[in-house]
Design a protein around this motif. Structure first.
Motif, PDB file in Angstrom:
ATOM      1  N   HIS A 257       0.830  -1.214   0.000  1.00  0.00           N
ATOM      2  CA  HIS A 257       0.000   0.000   0.000  1.00  0.00           C
ATOM      3  C   HIS A 257       0.867   1.267   0.000  1.00  0.00           C
ATOM      4  N   TYR A 258       1.961   1.222   0.766  1.00  0.00           N
ATOM      5  CA  TYR A 258       2.905   2.348   0.807  1.00  0.00           C
ATOM      6  C   TYR A 258       4.219   1.873   0.180  1.00  0.00           C
ATOM      7  N   PRO A 259       4.290   1.821  -1.171  1.00  0.00           N
ATOM      8  CA  PRO A 259       5.481   1.280  -1.847  1.00  0.00           C
ATOM      9  C   PRO A 259       6.683   2.226  -1.746  1.00  0.00           C
TER      10      PRO A 259
ATOM     11  N   ALA B 142       8.221   3.664  -3.937  1.00  0.00           N
ATOM     12  CA  ALA B 142       8.121   4.829  -4.838  1.00  0.00           C
ATOM     13  C   ALA B 142       7.668   6.089  -4.098  1.00  0.00           C
ATOM     14  N   LEU B 143       7.044   5.914  -2.936  1.00  0.00           N
ATOM     15  CA  LEU B 143       6.569   7.082  -2.167  1.00  0.00           C
ATOM     16  C   LEU B 143       7.687   7.779  -1.387  1.00  0.00           C
ATOM     17  N   ILE B 144       8.858   7.126  -1.280  1.00  0.00           N
ATOM     18  CA  ILE B 144       9.932   7.655  -0.414  1.00  0.00           C
ATOM     19  C   ILE B 144      10.260   9.128  -0.704  1.00  0.00           C
ATOM     20  N   PRO B 145      10.544   9.498  -1.976  1.00  0.00           N
ATOM     21  CA  PRO B 145      10.876  10.919  -2.212  1.00  0.00           C
ATOM     22  C   PRO B 145       9.702  11.860  -1.947  1.00  0.00           C
ATOM     23  N   ILE B 146       8.481  11.375  -2.176  1.00  0.00           N
ATOM     24  CA  ILE B 146       7.302  12.241  -1.978  1.00  0.00           C
ATOM     25  C   ILE B 146       7.111  12.546  -0.498  1.00  0.00           C
ATOM     26  N   VAL B 147       7.100  11.497   0.343  1.00  0.00           N
ATOM     27  CA  VAL B 147       6.872  11.742   1.780  1.00  0.00           C
ATOM     28  C   VAL B 147       8.079  12.453   2.403  1.00  0.00           C
TER      29      VAL B 147
ATOM     30  N   LYS C 242       7.803  16.136   1.779  1.00  0.00           N
ATOM     31  CA  LYS C 242       6.799  16.820   2.611  1.00  0.00           C
ATOM     32  C   LYS C 242       7.354  17.113   4.008  1.00  0.00           C
ATOM     33  N   THR C 243       8.088  16.155   4.568  1.00  0.00           N
ATOM     34  CA  THR C 243       8.665  16.390   5.906  1.00  0.00           C
ATOM     35  C   THR C 243       9.775  17.432   5.834  1.00  0.00           C
ATOM     36  N   LYS C 244      10.593  17.371   4.781  1.00  0.00           N
ATOM     37  CA  LYS C 244      11.684  18.349   4.618  1.00  0.00           C
ATOM     38  C   LYS C 244      11.115  19.773   4.584  1.00  0.00           C
TER      39      LYS C 244
ATOM     40  N   MET D 197      12.768   6.990   6.505  1.00  0.00           N
ATOM     41  CA  MET D 197      12.331   6.997   7.905  1.00  0.00           C
ATOM     42  C   MET D 197      10.797   7.154   7.977  1.00  0.00           C
ATOM     43  N   ILE D 198      10.268   8.088   7.178  1.00  0.00           N
ATOM     44  CA  ILE D 198       8.818   8.357   7.207  1.00  0.00           C
ATOM     45  C   ILE D 198       8.026   7.151   6.687  1.00  0.00           C
ATOM     46  N   ILE D 199       8.511   6.546   5.619  1.00  0.00           N
ATOM     47  CA  ILE D 199       7.743   5.431   5.036  1.00  0.00           C
ATOM     48  C   ILE D 199       7.722   4.246   6.009  1.00  0.00           C
TER      49      ILE D 199
ATOM     50  N   VAL E 125     -13.440  12.889  -2.955  1.00  0.00           N
ATOM     51  CA  VAL E 125     -13.017  12.368  -1.643  1.00  0.00           C
ATOM     52  C   VAL E 125     -11.774  13.109  -1.159  1.00  0.00           C
ATOM     53  N   ARG E 126     -10.813  13.355  -2.046  1.00  0.00           N
ATOM     54  CA  ARG E 126      -9.610  14.108  -1.628  1.00  0.00           C
ATOM     55  C   ARG E 126     -10.007  15.507  -1.132  1.00  0.00           C
ATOM     56  N   LYS E 127     -10.971  16.114  -1.793  1.00  0.00           N
ATOM     57  CA  LYS E 127     -11.420  17.451  -1.370  1.00  0.00           C
ATOM     58  C   LYS E 127     -11.995  17.405   0.049  1.00  0.00           C
TER      59      LYS E 127
ATOM     60  N   ILE F  87     -11.953  16.592   6.698  1.00  0.00           N
ATOM     61  CA  ILE F  87     -11.877  15.560   7.748  1.00  0.00           C
ATOM     62  C   ILE F  87     -10.597  15.740   8.568  1.00  0.00           C
ATOM     63  N   ARG F  88      -9.462  15.886   7.886  1.00  0.00           N
ATOM     64  CA  ARG F  88      -8.202  16.033   8.637  1.00  0.00           C
ATOM     65  C   ARG F  88      -8.156  17.366   9.397  1.00  0.00           C
ATOM     66  N   GLY F  89      -8.769  18.398   8.826  1.00  0.00           N
ATOM     67  CA  GLY F  89      -8.766  19.705   9.492  1.00  0.00           C
ATOM     68  C   GLY F  89      -9.725  19.776  10.667  1.00  0.00           C
TER      69      GLY F  89
ATOM     70  N   LYS G 276       9.418  10.332  15.222  1.00  0.00           N
ATOM     71  CA  LYS G 276       9.589   9.161  14.346  1.00  0.00           C
ATOM     72  C   LYS G 276       8.264   8.409  14.156  1.00  0.00           C
ATOM     73  N   LYS G 277       7.195   9.189  14.026  1.00  0.00           N
ATOM     74  CA  LYS G 277       5.862   8.603  13.864  1.00  0.00           C
ATOM     75  C   LYS G 277       5.318   8.896  12.477  1.00  0.00           C
ATOM     76  N   GLY G 278       4.533   7.960  11.933  1.00  0.00           N
ATOM     77  CA  GLY G 278       3.735   8.257  10.749  1.00  0.00           C
ATOM     78  C   GLY G 278       2.624   9.173  11.229  1.00  0.00           C
ATOM     79  N   ALA G 279       2.343  10.219  10.482  1.00  0.00           N
ATOM     80  CA  ALA G 279       1.362  11.200  10.951  1.00  0.00           C
ATOM     81  C   ALA G 279      -0.018  10.564  11.110  1.00  0.00           C
ATOM     82  N   ALA G 280      -0.597  10.723  12.298  1.00  0.00           N
ATOM     83  CA  ALA G 280      -1.946  10.197  12.574  1.00  0.00           C
ATOM     84  C   ALA G 280      -2.949  11.155  11.945  1.00  0.00           C
ATOM     85  N   ASN G 281      -3.209  10.951  10.670  1.00  0.00           N
ATOM     86  CA  ASN G 281      -4.095  11.879   9.946  1.00  0.00           C
ATOM     87  C   ASN G 281      -5.402  11.213   9.542  1.00  0.00           C
ATOM     88  N   LEU G 282      -5.783  10.191  10.299  1.00  0.00           N
ATOM     89  CA  LEU G 282      -7.121   9.582  10.296  1.00  0.00           C
ATOM     90  C   LEU G 282      -7.544   8.758   9.094  1.00  0.00           C
TER      91      LEU G 282
HETATM   92  O1  CDP Z   1      -2.155  10.424   2.526  1.00  0.00           O
HETATM   93  P1  CDP Z   1      -1.703  11.411   1.471  1.00  0.00           P
HETATM   94  O2  CDP Z   1      -1.988  10.931   0.072  1.00  0.00           O
HETATM   95  O3  CDP Z   1      -2.271  12.780   1.728  1.00  0.00           O
HETATM   96  O4  CDP Z   1      -0.117  11.577   1.616  1.00  0.00           O
HETATM   97  P2  CDP Z   1       1.092  10.707   1.037  1.00  0.00           P
HETATM   98  O5  CDP Z   1       2.159  11.658   0.633  1.00  0.00           O
HETATM   99  O6  CDP Z   1       0.613   9.732   0.025  1.00  0.00           O
HETATM  100  O7  CDP Z   1       1.624   9.936   2.329  1.00  0.00           O
HETATM  101  C1  CDP Z   1       1.021   8.754   2.809  1.00  0.00           C
HETATM  102  C2  CDP Z   1       0.920   8.823   4.329  1.00  0.00           C
HETATM  103  O8  CDP Z   1       2.225   8.847   4.902  1.00  0.00           O
HETATM  104  C3  CDP Z   1       0.252  10.075   4.898  1.00  0.00           C
HETATM  105  O9  CDP Z   1      -1.148  10.018   4.886  1.00  0.00           O
HETATM  106  C4  CDP Z   1       0.798  10.127   6.299  1.00  0.00           C
HETATM  107  O10 CDP Z   1       0.117   9.235   7.171  1.00  0.00           O
HETATM  108  C5  CDP Z   1       2.234   9.616   6.088  1.00  0.00           C
HETATM  109  N1  CDP Z   1       3.188  10.737   5.931  1.00  0.00           N
HETATM  110  C6  CDP Z   1       3.833  11.233   7.039  1.00  0.00           C
HETATM  111  O11 CDP Z   1       3.630  10.739   8.158  1.00  0.00           O
HETATM  112  N2  CDP Z   1       4.733  12.264   6.909  1.00  0.00           N
HETATM  113  C7  CDP Z   1       4.973  12.789   5.703  1.00  0.00           C
HETATM  114  N3  CDP Z   1       5.874  13.767   5.593  1.00  0.00           N
HETATM  115  C8  CDP Z   1       4.313  12.314   4.577  1.00  0.00           C
HETATM  116  C9  CDP Z   1       3.416  11.279   4.716  1.00  0.00           C
END
Ligand code: CDP
Ligand code: MG
Length: 191
Positions: free
Chosen positions: A49-51, A53-58, A61-63, A83-85, A111-113, A128-130, A144-150
């Protein structure tokens, strides 16, 4: 234009008792629940689910947050992303999730909206997240946590197709008329 999309109510949403509250937001805009189940995610599904390929994207976002909040670091985006993934894969296994397939016009985009942006801190009120969280990606990463964004929601139509295939068998998806079909699809006599 009628599409399906995947939503996961993550362990924090289930543990906080927000399942009904969140699902009602999708129901009230007229999206149709065509699949739904409670799933305990294992390491293999978390990785699919979190391959990688997401490493540079996540990582990016943290950077961005670390730069904005003056957090000092020497790691590359790639290292931050790894670390984030890892933290995110662990987080999704922390307890059962509700997996849902929603159907409707432009479903992935709608749904994203409703979900907001990745970081609850930056998600506007009404999303929802807001509405149900406030933490920043930058802070979560310092723990060192994955963001709890529900909630997870497929990013686009292509991602939705892949994710629905990963999470649901064909026999777990259903076709049925909903009252919204009359208003959304303009096909009252087909019901
Ligand atoms: O979930 P969304 O599509 O908005 O974001 P993503 O970039 O696909 O990241 C997947 C999930 O990784 C996020 O929903 C967060 O739970 C987590 N994440 C995080 O904890 N910190 C980040 N900098 C980026 C993502
Ligand atoms: Mg995503």
């Amino acid at each position: 234009m009628i599409e399906q999309t995947l939503v996961l109510l993550k362990p924090d949403a289930v543990q906080r008792g927000l399942v009904g509250e969140i699902l009602s937001r999708f129901e009230r805009v007229g999206l149709k629940i065509v699949g739904m189940k409670l799933v305990q995610v294992d390491a293999e599904l978390a990785k699919k689910h979190y391959p990688d390929a997401l490493i540079p994207i996540v990582g990016g976002k943290t950077k961005k947050d670390w730069d904005a909040y003056g957090i000092k670091y020497t790691e590359s985006v790639e290292d931050i992303g790894k670390m984030i993934i890892n933290a995110t894969r662990k987080f999704i296994q922390q307890g059962p999730v509700i997996a849902v397939v929603l159907e409707g016009l432009h479903a992935p985009e709608i749904v994203r909206k409703l979900v907001g942006t990745t970081g609850p801190k930056d998600s506007p009120p009404g999303t929802i997240r807001g509405d149900f969280a406030h933490l920043s990606l930058g802070y979560a990463s310092t723990q060192k946590k994955g963001a709890a964004n529900l909630i997870h929601a497929s990013g686009n139509s292509e991602e939705a197709k892949k994710e629905i295939e990963l999470w649901f068998k064909k026999s777990e998806l259903f076709k049925y008329p909903s009252v919204h079909d009359v208003h959304v699809l303009y096909a009252p006599y087909d019901l």
